[in-house]
Design a protein around this motif. Sequence first.
Motif, PDB file in Angstrom:
ATOM      1  N   UNK A  35      42.628  55.000  56.941  1.00 22.38           N
ATOM      2  CA  UNK A  35      41.615  53.957  57.109  1.00 22.38           C
ATOM      3  C   UNK A  35      42.202  52.719  57.780  1.00 22.38           C
ATOM      4  N   UNK A  36      43.494  52.459  57.565  1.00 23.76           N
ATOM      5  CA  UNK A  36      44.157  51.321  58.193  1.00 23.76           C
ATOM      6  C   UNK A  36      44.630  51.633  59.605  1.00 23.76           C
ATOM      7  N   UNK A  37      44.411  52.851  60.066  1.00 26.00           N
ATOM      8  CA  UNK A  37      44.811  53.231  61.416  1.00 26.00           C
ATOM      9  C   UNK A  37      46.286  53.529  61.564  1.00 26.00           C
ATOM     10  N   UNK A  38      46.960  53.878  60.447  1.00 24.32           N
ATOM     11  CA  UNK A  38      48.403  54.091  60.494  1.00 24.32           C
ATOM     12  C   UNK A  38      48.792  55.567  60.570  1.00 24.32           C
ATOM     13  N   UNK A  39      47.947  56.461  60.109  1.00 16.28           N
ATOM     14  CA  UNK A  39      48.234  57.886  60.202  1.00 16.28           C
ATOM     15  C   UNK A  39      46.980  58.634  60.639  1.00 16.28           C
ATOM     16  N   UNK A  40      47.197  59.808  61.162  1.00 14.86           N
ATOM     17  CA  UNK A  40      46.088  60.704  61.503  1.00 14.86           C
ATOM     18  C   UNK A  40      46.601  62.135  61.399  1.00 14.86           C
TER      19      UNK A  40
END
Length: 262
Positions: free
Chosen positions: A226-231
């Motif tokens: 959600x914080x854009x740090x992993x996918x």
Amino acid sequence: MTVVGTTPPPRLPVRDASAARERARGVVSPMLTRLAEERATGVLAREHGALHLVEGQVVHAESPLAPSLGLLLTTHGALDAETWQDAEDNADEGRLLRRGLPPGALELAQVSALYDAAYFALAPSSAPGRFRYGTAHWLAGVHPVAVDDLERETLRRRALLRRIWPDPATDAAPLIRADPVAAPAVPSRQAAVLARVDGVRRATDIARELGRPAFHTLVHIRRLAAAGLVSSQPPPMDDHPPDAADPYIALLKRVRDALEAL
């Protein structure tokens, strides 16, 4: 006077009352509910794990997607691996307590591991569950859990993950770091998870390395997503050339050859 009869209307379908009650109660596994009502003892095997029951209550759970109770106890030094293996081999809960593990620590770890593995064991599946009647699990006396409580907690956990980040792809796929330009600071427990994201490890791998419940690791990973740090790692591209025998490919080749001949 002639009376003209009419064909009676077809009967309306009748819903199974028990199934309707199960949906209303948010039942996760109708089979597990029936076993609880029956006060059954044995093992319910499902696609992603197994639940051990004694007189209709869940006393132990295991899943290949969740760290085992033994791993949770030994990773951080609450118990040495030899003592755990000895107790497990002899199916003797008392050996854990005689080797210095406080009863409260065993109960806390057992309940945590039970809820953790049950979350995955009760995941939706197209494969039917199978129940094998048998004897009680050797840890049956530590802390039995009522089926209603287990299902309620499983539903709560599903809802929590959806609220944090609705895409479940990061739960099972290899994970990659996003590394945005202005990356927000994360709490230490999330940072430990993030440090192990390398494009190969999955959530369950990270949970085992850290010796933490897998569900808690999923929570951290969804917050990082959600914080854009992993996918999730995208699936590999297909390197195989198109099948030359495909009629569509053959047609394109003829068109290309005709254009080159002009």
